[in-house]
Motif scaffolding. Sequence first.
Motif: not given
Length: 371
Positions: A295-316
């Motif tokens: 019942g909370y589908g509209d309250n999860f608006g961002h992606g599930l996660g991200h790659g991480i390494g040299l940058a905190v947010h990177e592919k995939p």
Amino acid sequence: MDTLTPFQRRQEKVKKLLPEKPYDTFLVSEPWNRAYLSGFWAEDMQLTESSGFLFVTEKAQVLATDFRYQEQAEKEAPDFQVVIYKENLANILPEIFASLGTRTLGFDNHHLTYERVMKIQEALQEWHPQGELLPGGELVEGLRMVKEPEEIQAIRNSLALTESVLETIVAEAEVGKTEKQLAWRIEQLMREAGAEAISFPPIVASGPGAAMPHAVVSDRQLGESETIIIDLGARLDHYCSDMTRTLILGEPDSKAREVYGIVREAQLRAMAAVRAGVASLEVDRVARDYIALAGYGDNFGHGLGHGIGLAVHEKPGFGKSSSVMLEEDMVVTIEPGIYLPGWGGVRLENMVRVTANGCEILNQNEFFYSF
């Protein structure tokens, strides 16, 4: 026996890809791409300033920088011919292009400003009137997605440091302390533990503020029985970590128990779905569908996660609009959340390494509630 350094192996991978590309030279401007290929660790102060540019062909490689970084570049990037420019890069570009025989130049099109691209284009055509500047795509980012053993160990070390800081923060958190006090304490503990830097400004979001996924810390005091999202990460030996826990001081109410339990189950299901050969979109869908069913589908608006390494947010990326086929030794975050305006929110984040048959959870910290 392989006697190449990690940087030399990466350089060879790029050179092997170049014959497949529509350009004969690749210009690397994005700081972490530059460091990944060369070992030159100088950081750019801001987007419109650069500490250096790489130019790579099948047979040559040049690092162009200015006087401030000459000694560092020569020491850290011995595989590159270091060229020093006195005023600005554009002045020396025709000479570099002539030495490399550049006719078509690929570049980090997601990074350079329009103004800088135009100056590079002018310099290329000054050397060769038919010279062409082409978007290079995410050539280096594609290589960075799959982590080498040395990278995975550096990430483990960074995460271990972050978890040690979190343990202290959880022990010190109490009703009446402010978000800013906890956030500053996180930064202090990170430095004292040996981190080179924080990988991003810590998030401490309490009460209604926890309904904002990227809330800015404030002078708000922590309250009893409310959810407090704590998101933190360190940079150690150049590699980042990123984790989130949701803290509750005192006895949680029924809403907190419900929402927390849903987010934790969504995280567990998503981690169970991770394995090489599965699309990141499918993993995202596992968590998203579970939260929606609750019942909370509209309250999860961002992606599930991200790659991480040299940058905190990177592919995939793990999102509804992007999908990558997972490969062994990718390192990604799994961080579902539910955010309710006026009430608060819950987010839980682990880092995992993709394996052939599943994933390895890199976090050792098991600070999760079982309501």
